[in-house]
Structure formats: structure tokens, C-alpha cells
Design an enzyme around this catalytic site. Structure first.
Site, mmCIF file in Angstrom:
data_model
loop_
_atom_site.group_PDB
_atom_site.id
_atom_site.type_symbol
_atom_site.label_atom_id
_atom_site.label_comp_id
_atom_site.label_asym_id
_atom_site.label_seq_id
_atom_site.Cartn_x
_atom_site.Cartn_y
_atom_site.Cartn_z
ATOM 1 N N SER A 69 -26.682 21.086 16.069
ATOM 2 C CA SER A 69 -25.757 19.995 16.386
ATOM 3 C C SER A 69 -24.332 20.431 16.064
ATOM 4 O O SER A 69 -23.991 20.680 14.909
ATOM 5 C CB SER A 69 -26.114 18.751 15.569
ATOM 6 O OG SER A 69 -25.017 17.860 15.588
ATOM 7 N N HIS A 108 -26.943 20.776 20.845
ATOM 8 C CA HIS A 108 -26.965 19.317 20.692
ATOM 9 C C HIS A 108 -25.543 18.793 20.495
ATOM 10 O O HIS A 108 -24.822 19.254 19.614
ATOM 11 C CB HIS A 108 -27.838 18.971 19.477
ATOM 12 C CG HIS A 108 -28.057 17.518 19.246
ATOM 13 N ND1 HIS A 108 -29.054 16.796 19.873
ATOM 14 C CD2 HIS A 108 -27.413 16.637 18.440
ATOM 15 C CE1 HIS A 108 -29.017 15.534 19.451
ATOM 16 N NE2 HIS A 108 -28.023 15.414 18.584
ATOM 17 N N MET A 119 -20.021 9.707 19.732
ATOM 18 C CA MET A 119 -19.984 8.437 18.983
ATOM 19 C C MET A 119 -18.758 7.636 19.405
ATOM 20 O O MET A 119 -17.691 8.221 19.609
ATOM 21 C CB MET A 119 -19.885 8.712 17.485
ATOM 22 C CG MET A 119 -21.006 9.576 16.955
ATOM 23 S SD MET A 119 -20.732 9.926 15.213
ATOM 24 C CE MET A 119 -22.022 11.134 14.926
ATOM 25 N N HIS A 166 -26.502 13.604 23.065
ATOM 26 C CA HIS A 166 -26.974 12.429 22.334
ATOM 27 C C HIS A 166 -25.846 11.398 22.286
ATOM 28 O O HIS A 166 -24.866 11.577 21.580
ATOM 29 C CB HIS A 166 -27.383 12.893 20.919
ATOM 30 C CG HIS A 166 -27.839 11.801 20.013
ATOM 31 N ND1 HIS A 166 -27.949 11.966 18.650
ATOM 32 C CD2 HIS A 166 -28.222 10.521 20.258
ATOM 33 C CE1 HIS A 166 -28.373 10.842 18.106
ATOM 34 N NE2 HIS A 166 -28.543 9.952 19.058
ATOM 35 N N GLY A 178 -24.643 8.439 13.026
ATOM 36 C CA GLY A 178 -23.208 8.257 12.765
ATOM 37 C C GLY A 178 -22.567 9.371 11.968
ATOM 38 O O GLY A 178 -21.380 9.620 12.108
ATOM 39 N N PHE A 179 -23.356 10.034 11.134
ATOM 40 C CA PHE A 179 -22.783 11.065 10.266
ATOM 41 C C PHE A 179 -23.758 12.227 10.079
ATOM 42 O O PHE A 179 -24.975 12.017 10.068
ATOM 43 C CB PHE A 179 -22.461 10.473 8.886
ATOM 44 C CG PHE A 179 -21.510 9.318 8.949
ATOM 45 C CD1 PHE A 179 -20.135 9.516 8.929
ATOM 46 C CD2 PHE A 179 -21.989 8.021 9.068
ATOM 47 C CE1 PHE A 179 -19.259 8.445 9.014
ATOM 48 C CE2 PHE A 179 -21.124 6.936 9.157
ATOM 49 C CZ PHE A 179 -19.748 7.150 9.129
ATOM 50 N N GLY A 180 -23.185 13.412 9.906
ATOM 51 C CA GLY A 180 -23.998 14.566 9.560
ATOM 52 C C GLY A 180 -24.211 14.602 8.058
ATOM 53 O O GLY A 180 -23.573 13.851 7.310
ATOM 54 N N GLY A 181 -25.117 15.469 7.621
ATOM 55 C CA GLY A 181 -25.294 15.721 6.196
ATOM 56 C C GLY A 181 -25.919 14.603 5.380
ATOM 57 O O GLY A 181 -25.745 14.542 4.172
ATOM 58 N N ASP A 206 -33.687 14.145 14.479
ATOM 59 C CA ASP A 206 -32.260 14.382 14.280
ATOM 60 C C ASP A 206 -31.826 13.756 12.962
ATOM 61 O O ASP A 206 -31.908 12.541 12.794
ATOM 62 C CB ASP A 206 -31.512 13.747 15.466
ATOM 63 C CG ASP A 206 -30.034 14.069 15.484
ATOM 64 O OD1 ASP A 206 -29.565 14.812 14.604
ATOM 65 O OD2 ASP A 206 -29.346 13.556 16.393
ATOM 66 N N GLY A 207 -31.364 14.616 12.048
ATOM 67 C CA GLY A 207 -30.831 14.133 10.781
ATOM 68 C C GLY A 207 -31.621 14.618 9.582
ATOM 69 O O GLY A 207 -32.827 14.407 9.502
ATOM 70 N N GLY A 208 -30.952 15.311 8.692
ATOM 71 C CA GLY A 208 -31.608 15.761 7.461
ATOM 72 C C GLY A 208 -32.674 16.822 7.658
ATOM 73 O O GLY A 208 -33.570 16.956 6.828
ATOM 74 N N GLY A 256 -27.788 20.100 12.053
ATOM 75 C CA GLY A 256 -26.336 20.195 11.943
ATOM 76 C C GLY A 256 -25.939 21.041 10.761
ATOM 77 O O GLY A 256 -25.749 22.248 10.867
ATOM 78 N N SER A 257 -25.833 20.395 9.578
ATOM 79 C CA SER A 257 -25.330 21.096 8.393
ATOM 80 C C SER A 257 -26.206 22.271 7.970
ATOM 81 O O SER A 257 -25.678 23.281 7.493
ATOM 82 C CB SER A 257 -25.115 20.126 7.239
ATOM 83 O OG SER A 257 -25.995 19.050 7.291
HETATM 84 C C1 DX5 Z 1 -26.180 12.034 13.326
HETATM 85 C C2 DX5 Z 1 -26.180 12.995 14.486
HETATM 86 C C3 DX5 Z 1 -26.797 14.306 14.154
HETATM 87 C C4 DX5 Z 1 -26.113 15.067 13.045
HETATM 88 C C5 DX5 Z 1 -27.194 15.653 12.192
HETATM 89 O O1 DX5 Z 1 -25.797 10.787 13.744
HETATM 90 O O2 DX5 Z 1 -26.906 12.451 15.572
HETATM 91 O O3 DX5 Z 1 -27.028 15.114 15.288
HETATM 92 O O4 DX5 Z 1 -25.275 16.094 13.497
HETATM 93 O O5 DX5 Z 1 -26.621 16.263 11.086
HETATM 94 P P1 DX5 Z 1 -27.485 16.902 9.911
HETATM 95 O O6 DX5 Z 1 -28.435 17.902 10.507
HETATM 96 O O7 DX5 Z 1 -26.445 17.508 9.053
HETATM 97 O O8 DX5 Z 1 -28.230 15.777 9.224
HETATM 98 ZN ZN ZN Z 2 -27.593 13.784 17.287
#
Ligand code: DX5
Ligand code: ZN
Length: 213
Positions: free
Chosen positions: A5, A30, A34, A63, A139-142, A172-174, A194-195
């Protein structure tokens, strides 16, 4: 499959970050859109997506965390998008939206927020190419992985098998080296990361490690 991502990338070096993904074993790129309405954050819009699309040699997994995503089907298609994913919670007429995505020549994914049960897709699963089980609140990464998502992944897999559907399951996420093996065991096809990838000392190597799981 692995879909890094871009949200977690360093936007000051966006071309280098996309080049890293191009040269890696990643399957898709990805892209998280938003709108500050559907989710409490704003990421990037079409001017940035167009630049990234030109740089990417990987299929685009877009997404959309936005209200009324059906307004942008043509623009998403124009990027060369492979998979366009909309949120169940953002589409009043999901059946029509999926039809329009298909008519535009893209695969159609449907994302579920952590509070939306998989059973909501019972009457629409035949029209879906991918179920995206959100494993954090969008909404947020990490953010921290929500453990209950493992049950939802199993339920999504069961629904797909019971209906002889060929839909993929994406999360998607974590997603980390700790959660990924458990997700794969629960029946996931595509891991968005992502992270874990972009904050790694060696991102391409991290993608390779995730691919090898
Ligand atoms: C969150 C996004 C994800 C995000 C995941 O709303 O849809 O795609 O980038 O980030 P990580 O992998 O860091 O949880
Ligand atoms: Zn996503």
C-alpha cells in the site's frame, strides 16, 4: 499475493518508491483513496494517482474509501486500474455499482468495515471478484490488527466456496510477519501491506519474505 500500500511510502520520493515495487516480487500496487467524509482522513486524488499509474508496472488495486464511489468509475478506469474496490457501507445501490465497474472493464471488489458482517454479501457474492476484509478501521496506516478479522476471513472463504464463486479474499491493515501466516491459514489470497513493507530497512526484501510465507 502481496499488494504493497503506497499510503505508507515516502511521498517525497514517490517515483523511487514505485520503482522499488516495480522491481520487487509484489503482485499488485494498492492505492488508498480517502475523501475525509467516509473516513476521517484525506490521502490523495486523481492528479497523484495519474502520476503513480504512469510509473507503475504492477496491476493497480484501487481501494476507494469515499462516499458515492460510483461517481468516479470512468476516472478510475482511465488510470488503467485492474481491481476497483468500493466499500459496502458507501454504496446504496451496490448491485448497480458493481455492474458499472464490470461494464467499464475492471474487476470489482467490495470492502467490509470491521463492524460489517460478511453475511451482508450473501445476495451479491456472485457479482464480486474480491472481498476485502478490513482488518483495521479504514483511514490510517500503521494501526493494530483486529483479531476478530480472522473469523471474518474464514466466513468470507466459506461463503465463496459454498457459492462456487471464484472471488478472492483480500485483507488490509495491520498485516505483519506475525499476522500474515495466520491470515493465510484462515484463507486469505491477497495481503495488503503498508508500513510493514515501506518502513522496513529493505522493503523489496520484506516483500520477498511475505511472498515466501
Ligand atoms: C487503511 C488503508 C490501508 C493502509 C494499511 O485505511 O486502507 O491500505 O495503508 O496500512 P498498514 O499495512 O500500515 O496497516
Ligand atoms: Zn487499503
Amino acid at each position: 499475493m502481496i499488494a504493497p500500500s503506497l499510503l505508507a511510502a515516502d511521498f517525497g520520493y514517490i517515483a523511487d518508491e514505485v520503482a522499488m515495487v516495480n522491481g520487487s516480487e509484489a503482485d499488485w500496487l494498492h492505492l488508498d483513496v480517502m475523501d475525509g467524509v467516509f473516513v476521517p482522513n484525506i490521502s490523495f486524488g486523481f492528479p497523484v494517482l495519474e502520476a503513480v499509474a504512469k510509473l507503475s508496472s504492477k496491476p493497480l488495486d484501487v481501494h476507494l474509501m469515499i462516499v458515492q464511489p460510483e461517481r468516479y468509475i470512468k476516472q478510475v478506469k482511465a488510470l488503467g486500474t485492474y481491481m476497483m474496490t468500493v466499500h459496502y457501507e458507501a454504496c446504496t445501490h451496490l448491485h448497480r455499482t458493481l455492474f458499472e465497474i464490470h461494464e467499464a472493464g475492471m474487476k470489482a471488489g467490495v470492502a467490509l468495515n470491521p463492524s460489517t458482517p460478511v453475511s451482508m454479501l450473501k445476495d451479491i457474492i456472485d457479482d464480486i471478484d474480491m472481498v476485502l476484509v478490513m482488518t483495521v478501521n479504514p483511514g490510517f496506516g500503521g494501526q493494530k490488527f483486529i483479531e476478530h478479522s480472522l473469523d471474518k476471513v474464514r466466513e468470507a472463504r466459506e461463503l465463496i466456496v459454498s457459492r462456487h464463486s471464484s472471488a478472492l479474499v483480500e485483507v488490509d491493515g495491520g498485516v505483519t510477519l506475525e499476522t500474515a501466516p495466520r491470515l493465510l491459514k484462515a484463507g486469505v489470497d491477497v495481503l495488503v501491506t503498508g508500513s510493514t513493507v515501506f518502513h522496513a530497512a529493505q522493503p523489496a526484501e520484506m516483500i520477498q519474505r511475505l511472498k515466501a510465507l
